[in-house]
Design a protein around this motif. Structure first.
Motif, mmCIF file in Angstrom:
data_model
loop_
_atom_site.group_PDB
_atom_site.id
_atom_site.type_symbol
_atom_site.label_atom_id
_atom_site.label_comp_id
_atom_site.label_asym_id
_atom_site.label_seq_id
_atom_site.Cartn_x
_atom_site.Cartn_y
_atom_site.Cartn_z
ATOM 1 N N ARG A 135 40.345 0.243 -16.099
ATOM 2 C CA ARG A 135 41.941 0.467 -15.768
ATOM 3 C C ARG A 135 42.775 1.162 -17.029
ATOM 4 O O ARG A 135 41.046 0.718 -18.288
ATOM 5 N N ALA A 143 47.611 -10.023 -19.178
ATOM 6 C CA ALA A 143 46.546 -10.010 -18.203
ATOM 7 C C ALA A 143 44.731 -9.876 -20.585
ATOM 8 O O ALA A 143 44.936 -9.378 -20.787
ATOM 9 N N LEU A 152 46.640 -5.454 -11.105
ATOM 10 C CA LEU A 152 46.417 -6.617 -12.022
ATOM 11 C C LEU A 152 47.436 -7.892 -10.797
ATOM 12 O O LEU A 152 47.550 -8.127 -9.929
ATOM 13 N N VAL A 186 50.612 -6.939 -19.057
ATOM 14 C CA VAL A 186 50.104 -6.417 -17.541
ATOM 15 C C VAL A 186 51.220 -4.650 -17.049
ATOM 16 O O VAL A 186 50.742 -3.789 -17.048
ATOM 17 N N VAL A 189 45.530 -14.391 -16.382
ATOM 18 C CA VAL A 189 46.701 -13.970 -16.558
ATOM 19 C C VAL A 189 46.943 -14.207 -16.326
ATOM 20 O O VAL A 189 47.448 -15.444 -15.484
ATOM 21 N N GLU A 246 37.326 -7.522 -14.519
ATOM 22 C CA GLU A 246 38.405 -7.977 -13.927
ATOM 23 C C GLU A 246 38.570 -8.954 -15.456
ATOM 24 O O GLU A 246 37.978 -9.173 -16.231
ATOM 25 N N PRO A 247 40.458 -9.102 -15.766
ATOM 26 C CA PRO A 247 40.285 -10.444 -16.416
ATOM 27 C C PRO A 247 40.054 -10.982 -16.287
ATOM 28 O O PRO A 247 39.212 -12.347 -15.391
#
Length: 130
Positions: free
Chosen positions: A3, A43, A103, A95, A23, A19-20
């Motif tokens: 991203r 995030a 997300l 975000v 969040v 992936e985070p």
């Protein structure tokens, strides 16, 4: 998954893979001031999964818990693209800097006791931090 987060003019970017870690939304006064909203939505990613490009300026403040928080923003349009908290591992990215915003929803509400009275969280499973 990769991203890209960007400032408004596109001169400053952060590309993330994976992936985070987390969040969250935050209701502290500094986050509300930075976003101009009732809360910030951020995030956090492992530092090694984030690559920044472009020229940035930074601003460091002392957080409510005593940690140093350093915001990195575009010198042209002023938008914060990422920040670091000395007490927490990783890089946090608002975000809203991501498009199209795919997300996961927040799992934590930080300084929840400071949120506006009119704001109610719809997710009963969100972790509340006062």
């Amino acid at each position: 998954m990769t991203r890209t987060a960007s400032c408004a003019c596109g001169a400053l970017k952060a590309e993330v893979t994976g992936e985070p870690i987390r969040v969250a939304i935050c209701h502290c006064h500094a986050c509300r001031t930075r976003t101009g909203s009732a809360f910030s939505w951020n995030a956090r990613f492992a530092a090694e999964s984030v690559t920044m490009t472009g020229d940035s300026r930074s601003y460091t403040r002392i957080g409510d818990e005593g940690s140093e928080i350093t915001y990195h923003f575009c010198p042209h349009c002023g938008v914060t693209v990422w920040y670091e908290n000395s007490a927490v591992l990783g890089i946090a990215i608002p975000v809203g800097a991501f498009a199209p915003g795919d997300l996961p929803p927040p799992t934590v509400s930080v300084y929840d006791d400071r949120k506006p009275d009119w704001f109610a969280l719809a997710d009963p499973d969100i972790d509340i931090w006062d």
